[in-house]
Design a protein around this motif. Structure first.
Motif, short mmCIF file in Angstrom:
data_model
loop_
_atom_site.label_atom_id
_atom_site.label_comp_id
_atom_site.label_asym_id
_atom_site.label_seq_id
_atom_site.Cartn_x
_atom_site.Cartn_y
_atom_site.Cartn_z
N ASP A 125 -4.03 -4.69 6.13
CA ASP A 125 -2.34 -4.36 5.97
C ASP A 125 -2.34 -5.04 7.32
O ASP A 125 -3.09 -6.54 7.68
CB ASP A 125 -2.06 -3.24 6.06
N SER A 127 -0.90 -4.70 10.01
CA SER A 127 -0.42 -3.80 11.20
C SER A 127 -1.97 -4.05 12.63
O SER A 127 -0.94 -3.51 13.17
CB SER A 127 -0.18 -1.99 10.68
N HIS A 169 -7.58 5.54 10.72
CA HIS A 169 -7.57 4.39 9.34
C HIS A 169 -8.57 3.45 9.32
O HIS A 169 -8.73 3.03 8.11
CB HIS A 169 -5.66 3.25 9.36
N GLY A 177 -3.68 0.38 9.52
CA GLY A 177 -2.68 1.11 10.13
C GLY A 177 -2.81 1.19 12.20
O GLY A 177 -3.24 2.52 12.70
N HIS A 211 0.03 10.66 9.00
CA HIS A 211 -0.78 9.79 7.59
C HIS A 211 -1.67 9.71 7.46
O HIS A 211 -2.65 11.19 7.76
CB HIS A 211 -0.14 8.39 8.06
N ASP A 236 3.66 8.25 1.31
CA ASP A 236 3.92 7.52 2.70
C ASP A 236 2.82 6.70 2.44
O ASP A 236 1.62 6.76 2.61
CB ASP A 236 4.70 8.46 3.98
N TYR A 237 2.82 5.98 4.19
CA TYR A 237 1.46 4.93 4.38
C TYR A 237 0.64 6.13 4.65
O TYR A 237 0.70 7.29 4.87
CB TYR A 237 1.74 4.12 5.81
N PRO A 238 -0.81 5.29 3.96
CA PRO A 238 -1.10 4.48 3.06
C PRO A 238 -1.04 3.99 1.88
O PRO A 238 -1.71 2.99 1.54
CB PRO A 238 -2.95 3.74 3.85
N TYR A 239 -0.16 4.90 1.03
CA TYR A 239 -0.07 4.68 -0.16
C TYR A 239 -0.95 5.08 -0.83
O TYR A 239 -0.83 5.92 -2.55
CB TYR A 239 0.55 3.32 -0.56
#
Ligand code: OKS
Ligand code: ZN
Length: 355
Positions: A125, A127, A169, A177, A211, A236-239
């Motif tokens: 991602d 982030s 993550h 993340g 998360h 929610d994230y990370p989906y």
């Protein structure tokens, strides 16, 4: 309780991230560590200790992460600047190897030779921008986690790794993340190696960050010696990870336990699910417990959508204490700077005193 720190954790300071289409200040800041430290020090309940700079962090990181991923993180910023990148800037991913473009056309030798290709290959991602100081902080963060783990293995005393960037993550060869090295996974491997019986030293990882810890799940997915239990927001994230159906693979089947919870989850419902997760850990009977400690479950967290109150963190600490295991707490998320210190302290005090 000993609290391990390293000032190099505060060097990594990306200026911005993109949230809901807006360029906003990076949430994962050094001030998070400062606020927690201010809340913990001063009255003798917690002892602040510097991480051991002589620990060979890379050697321990290699037990979790691939050599090519580690070499990429170490060298990427320097290579980017050589190619004309801004020495004061941040290196962001270009393209991601989305399965829908790679499955038919780029399955053989997926690792791209160009730096721009690698930025997306080793990250999932936007982030995890890499700045001049990022790798220094990544090493420091794992060093804090390893120093706290060593405290557990030497004294049997529980400890807190006050570190950033966070880790849950980060997978075997992927950042995301805000996470680069998986600090909890590195500590788990270290504890297994240090124990007299490394093959039978069971470790439980309880992830109470808001998360899902997709990286920790991936690293231990086929491993029956490490049980991963995660409570997190569904949808929610990370989906793409964190469903109940993800229960582990091969010998690891039955050793991965996800508890997805709805938006708006409150204290009572949260603690009810936590007790279920703790029961799984009790039955596994690990030698050590590692807690991925995020307080982005708090009602005023700017990223999370749960509704936990400060009182709930005392209860969470008590419930974890009930397992009676040497416990390593490692910081993950939590972004409300006004409450992060109080909430972390309340949880750790609930664990220490049982009240
Ligand atoms: C979107 C980033 C979304 C939040 C990342 C979650 C970080 C976290 N670009 N994980 O536990 O707190
Ligand atoms: Zn989080």
């Amino acid at each position: 309780m000993k609290v391990f720190v390293d000032e190099e954790c505060s060097l990594h300071r990306p200026p911005y991230e993109i949230l809901s289409g807006k360029i906003v200040a990076y949430h994962e800041t050094p001030d998070r560590l400062l606020q927690i430290r201010l809340a913990l020090e001063g009255d003798g309940v917690f002892q602040i200790e510097d991480a051991d700079r002589s620990i060979d962090v890379q050697r321990h990181a290699l037990q979790v992460h691939s050599v090519d991923y580690i070499e990429y993180l170490e060298s990427a910023f320097g290579l980017w600047v050589e190619e004309g990148g801004d020495p004061e800037g941040s290196l962001f991913p270009e393209t991601f190897p989305n399965a829908k473009i790679t499955q038919r056309f780029a399955t053989a030798n997926l690792a791209p030779r160009s730096l721009a290709g690698k930025t997306g290959y080793y990250c999932f991602d936007l982030s995890c921008p890499i700045t001049a100081d990022t790798y220094t902080s990544v090493l420091a963060s794992a060093r804090v986690s390893l120093s706290a783990a060593r405290e557990l293995s030497r004294s049997g005393e529980s400890a807190f790794a006050l570190s950033r960037p966070p880790g849950h993550h980060a997978g075997t060869s992927v950042a995301g993340g805000y996470c680069f090295f998986n600090n909890v996974a590195i500590a788990a491997k270290y504890l297994q190696q240090e124990s007299e019986c490394s093959t039978c030293c069971g470790i439980a990882i309880l992830d109470i960050d808001y998360h899902h810890g997709n990286g920790t799940q991936e690293i231990f997915y086929s491993d029956s010696s490490v049980t991963y239990v995660s409570l997190h927001a569904e949808l929610d994230y990370p989906y793409f990870t964190g469903s109940r159906e993800e229960r582990g693979d091969g010998p690891g089947e039955g050793f991965n336990h996800n508890f997805p919870l709805p938006f708006g989850t409150e204290d009572g419902a949260y603690c009810g699910e936590l007790r279920k997760g703790v029961k799984v850990i009790k039955e596994f009977d690990p030698a050590y417990l590692i807690v991925s400690l995020g307080v982005d479950t708090f009602e005023s967290d700017p990223i999370g959508a749960f509704k936990l109150t400060t009182a709930c963190y005392a209860e969470i600490g008590c419930i974890i204490r009930g397992l009676s295991k040497p416990t390593l707490f490692v910081l993950e998320g939590g972004y409300d700077l006004d409450t992060i210190g109080k909430n972390v302290r309340t949880l750790l005090e609930g664990f220490i005193t049982g009240a």
